[in-house]
Design an enzyme around this catalytic site. Structure first.
Site, short mmCIF file in Angstrom:
data_model
loop_
_atom_site.label_atom_id
_atom_site.label_comp_id
_atom_site.label_asym_id
_atom_site.label_seq_id
_atom_site.Cartn_x
_atom_site.Cartn_y
_atom_site.Cartn_z
N ARG A 172 -0.22 -1.36 9.16
CA ARG A 172 -0.50 0.13 8.72
C ARG A 172 -1.92 0.45 9.46
O ARG A 172 -2.10 1.68 9.83
CB ARG A 172 -0.49 0.50 7.39
CG ARG A 172 1.04 0.28 6.70
CD ARG A 172 1.27 0.38 5.39
NE ARG A 172 0.59 1.57 4.83
CZ ARG A 172 0.11 1.58 3.72
NH1 ARG A 172 0.41 0.68 2.73
NH2 ARG A 172 -0.39 2.88 2.86
N ASP A 227 -6.01 6.50 4.26
CA ASP A 227 -5.98 6.48 5.93
C ASP A 227 -7.24 6.94 6.25
O ASP A 227 -7.77 6.59 7.60
CB ASP A 227 -4.74 7.19 6.41
CG ASP A 227 -4.83 8.54 5.88
OD1 ASP A 227 -5.74 9.36 5.63
OD2 ASP A 227 -3.56 9.25 6.25
N HIS A 277 -7.13 6.26 -4.45
CA HIS A 277 -6.39 5.07 -4.32
C HIS A 277 -7.05 3.96 -3.21
O HIS A 277 -6.32 3.23 -2.86
CB HIS A 277 -4.96 5.45 -3.89
CG HIS A 277 -4.01 6.20 -4.83
ND1 HIS A 277 -2.84 6.62 -4.84
CD2 HIS A 277 -4.48 6.33 -6.22
CE1 HIS A 277 -2.51 7.38 -5.76
NE2 HIS A 277 -3.42 7.07 -6.93
N SER A 287 4.22 14.19 -3.49
CA SER A 287 5.56 14.52 -4.25
C SER A 287 5.13 14.44 -5.82
O SER A 287 6.09 14.80 -6.53
CB SER A 287 6.27 13.07 -4.02
OG SER A 287 5.71 12.01 -4.42
C1 BJW Z 1 4.75 17.13 3.72
C2 BJW Z 1 4.91 17.12 5.18
C3 BJW Z 1 4.37 17.81 5.68
C4 BJW Z 1 5.98 15.41 4.14
N1 BJW Z 1 3.67 18.74 5.24
N2 BJW Z 1 4.21 17.95 3.19
C5 BJW Z 1 2.70 8.00 -16.59
C6 BJW Z 1 4.19 7.83 -16.64
C7 BJW Z 1 4.78 7.02 -16.00
C8 BJW Z 1 4.16 5.98 -15.35
C9 BJW Z 1 2.92 5.71 -15.46
C10 BJW Z 1 2.03 6.87 -15.86
N3 BJW Z 1 0.77 6.55 -15.67
C11 BJW Z 1 0.79 5.50 -15.02
C12 BJW Z 1 1.96 5.12 -14.64
C13 BJW Z 1 2.21 3.83 -13.53
C14 BJW Z 1 2.18 4.19 -12.34
C15 BJW Z 1 3.06 5.38 -11.86
O1 BJW Z 1 2.42 6.52 -11.82
N4 BJW Z 1 4.40 5.14 -11.66
C16 BJW Z 1 5.11 6.17 -11.05
C17 BJW Z 1 5.86 5.78 -10.04
C18 BJW Z 1 5.94 6.57 -12.28
N5 BJW Z 1 0.78 4.47 -12.00
C19 BJW Z 1 -0.18 3.40 -11.67
O2 BJW Z 1 0.13 2.28 -12.04
C20 BJW Z 1 -1.67 3.81 -11.47
N6 BJW Z 1 -2.27 3.19 -12.37
C21 BJW Z 1 -2.75 3.48 -13.55
O3 BJW Z 1 -2.37 4.52 -14.00
O4 BJW Z 1 -3.52 2.46 -14.32
C22 BJW Z 1 -3.26 2.64 -15.52
C23 BJW Z 1 -2.03 2.20 -15.98
C24 BJW Z 1 -1.37 1.14 -15.61
C25 BJW Z 1 0.03 0.71 -16.12
C26 BJW Z 1 0.62 1.55 -16.90
C27 BJW Z 1 0.03 2.53 -17.40
C28 BJW Z 1 -1.43 3.04 -17.02
C29 BJW Z 1 -1.95 3.26 -10.07
C30 BJW Z 1 -1.20 4.22 -8.99
C31 BJW Z 1 -1.55 3.63 -7.48
C32 BJW Z 1 -0.75 4.08 -6.33
N7 BJW Z 1 -0.64 3.39 -5.23
C33 BJW Z 1 -0.18 3.74 -4.14
C34 BJW Z 1 -0.29 2.67 -2.94
C35 BJW Z 1 -1.77 2.90 -2.37
C36 BJW Z 1 -2.14 1.94 -1.27
C37 BJW Z 1 -1.31 1.95 0.09
O5 BJW Z 1 -1.14 3.13 0.42
O6 BJW Z 1 -0.33 1.27 0.10
O7 BJW Z 1 -0.53 5.07 -3.69
S1 BJW Z 1 1.58 4.19 -4.49
C38 BJW Z 1 1.84 5.46 -3.24
O8 BJW Z 1 2.10 6.73 -3.83
C39 BJW Z 1 0.25 5.56 -2.62
C40 BJW Z 1 0.47 7.27 -2.61
O9 BJW Z 1 -1.16 7.78 -2.73
C41 BJW Z 1 1.13 7.58 -3.93
C42 BJW Z 1 1.36 9.10 -3.77
O10 BJW Z 1 2.30 9.08 -3.09
P1 BJW Z 1 2.36 10.55 -1.94
O11 BJW Z 1 0.98 10.67 -1.45
O12 BJW Z 1 2.66 11.72 -3.10
O13 BJW Z 1 3.38 10.39 -1.07
P2 BJW Z 1 5.17 10.56 -1.13
O14 BJW Z 1 5.63 9.65 0.17
O15 BJW Z 1 5.50 10.26 -2.47
O16 BJW Z 1 5.26 11.96 -1.00
C43 BJW Z 1 5.00 12.61 0.30
C44 BJW Z 1 5.03 14.22 0.05
O17 BJW Z 1 4.83 14.90 1.24
C45 BJW Z 1 6.61 14.56 -0.28
O18 BJW Z 1 6.55 15.67 -1.32
C46 BJW Z 1 7.07 15.42 1.04
O19 BJW Z 1 7.99 16.32 0.92
C47 BJW Z 1 5.68 15.89 1.62
N8 BJW Z 1 5.54 16.05 3.18
N9 BJW Z 1 5.75 15.81 5.24
C48 BJW Z 1 3.67 19.07 3.80
N10 BJW Z 1 4.20 17.84 7.19
#
Ligand code: BJW
Length: 247
Positions: free
Chosen positions: A72, A106, A121, A191
């Site tokens: 990546r 990135d 992140h 998302s």
């Molecule tokens: C376009 C487009 C164009 C395409 N123009 N748009 C509350 C409820 C339930 C669960 C939890 C909660 N609180 C915490 C949690 C657990 C968990 C969580 O959220 N889980 C969910 C899946 C439910 N969160 C965590 O664990 C976080 N830590 C935390 O809360 O600690 C305390 C805690 C721990 C445990 C339990 C409770 C509390 C940490 C989260 C870390 C996320 N890390 C990642 C990886 C980073 C490293 C890497 O890149 O490898 O971050 S996961 C991944 O998702 C990455 C992203 O930053 C993140 C968000 O994704 P994003 O950016 O939204 O991307 P996509 O692909 O999902 O969406 C792309 C969008 O773009 C789409 O909508 C398309 O339509 C759009 N799009 N082209 C405009 N041209």
């Protein structure tokens, strides 16, 4: 969008003293970087990112996870910021106060000229020691994968936030303060599925901000925001800035 609605949106933007922007992977999609929830291609097609971006995956198979990040990093190094990143860098020159908060690892906002980006992140270009938890700038190439910390010999890992890990406290505090204090909040290319970042647009809305979503598809927060601008951020953002601040 009706002309009346468009007029109201542009007036709100021009009057804003403080704007906060949350970006996600979609803002980098037009730079050729796959979003997190897109299917992967090539060598990595059989893995789901959600299964690799966890502490458990790294414990189970650190070499595999390190190699995924190395691949990546290479994709990112070959990519260039797009018109959406450039528009957000320009936005900082148009409003008294801008907080740019990103979930992306990135570094493309910085390469587009944005300063003081709040990285929730982490950053894929940094590595840290799993034992000392400190950033390591360089190490000897001993052929180990992952490489080893030059001070203590423990494994190095990417300096990013995996599922179940805490976000950097200072970055999260700044992001929450910006969401609470802004007049306008943009949610761009995310998302809104991953917490606590996904909560920020709702924090802003509950504090009275106008919330604008820019996304090519509907998301979980589309129904909760003030305006939805449907389309690619690399097109929508430059058009919006040109309409709000012509000349
Ligand atoms: C376009 C487009 C164009 C395409 N123009 N748009 C509350 C409820 C339930 C669960 C939890 C909660 N609180 C915490 C949690 C657990 C968990 C969580 O959220 N889980 C969910 C899946 C439910 N969160 C965590 O664990 C976080 N830590 C935390 O809360 O600690 C305390 C805690 C721990 C445990 C339990 C409770 C509390 C940490 C989260 C870390 C996320 N890390 C990642 C990886 C980073 C490293 C890497 O890149 O490898 O971050 S996961 C991944 O998702 C990455 C992203 O930053 C993140 C968000 O994704 P994003 O950016 O939204 O991307 P996509 O692909 O999902 O969406 C792309 C969008 O773009 C789409 O909508 C398309 O339509 C759009 N799009 N082209 C405009 N041209």
């Amino acid at each position: 969008m009706s002309r009346e609605f468009e007029h109201a949106l542009l007036t709100t933007l021009r009057r804003a003293r403080s704007i906060a922007v949350l970006t996600g992977a979609g803002v980098s999609a037009e730079s050729g970087i796959p979003t997190f929830r897109d299917a992967q291609t090539g060598l990595w097609a059989r893995f789901r990112p959600e299964d690799l971006a966890t502490p458990e995956a790294f414990e189970r198979d650190p070499k595999l996870v390190w190699e995924w990040y190395a691949w990546r990093r290479d994709v990112v190094a070959k990519a260039a910021p797009n018109a959406g990143h450039a528009a957000l860098a320009r936005l900082a020159t148009l409003v008294p106060e801008l907080a740019l908060i990103t979930q992306n690892v990135d570094g493309l906002h910085q390469r587009a000229g944005s300063r003081d980006v709040i990285e929730l992140h982490g950053n894929i270009h940094r590595s840290r020691c799993v034992r000392e938890n400190t950033v390591v700038e360089s190490w000897a190439d001993t052929g180990d994968l992952p490489p080893r910390c030059p001070r203590c010999g423990a494994l190095l890992r990417p300096d990013v936030v995996w599922f179940g890990e805490m976000l950097p406290a200072a970055a999260l505090e700044r992001a929450e303060a910006a969401a609470r204090g802004c007049d306008v909040f943009f949610s761009v290319g995310t998302s809104a599925a991953v917490y606590p970042a996904a909560h920020l647009p709702l924090v802003a809305r509950d504090a009275g901000a106008t919330v604008i979503e820019v996304n090519k598809d509907p998301t979980r927060i589309s129904n909760a925001v003030t305006y939805v601008l449907r389309g690619p951020s690399g097109e929508i953002l430059p058009q919006l800035l040109a309409a709000a601040w012509p000349g």
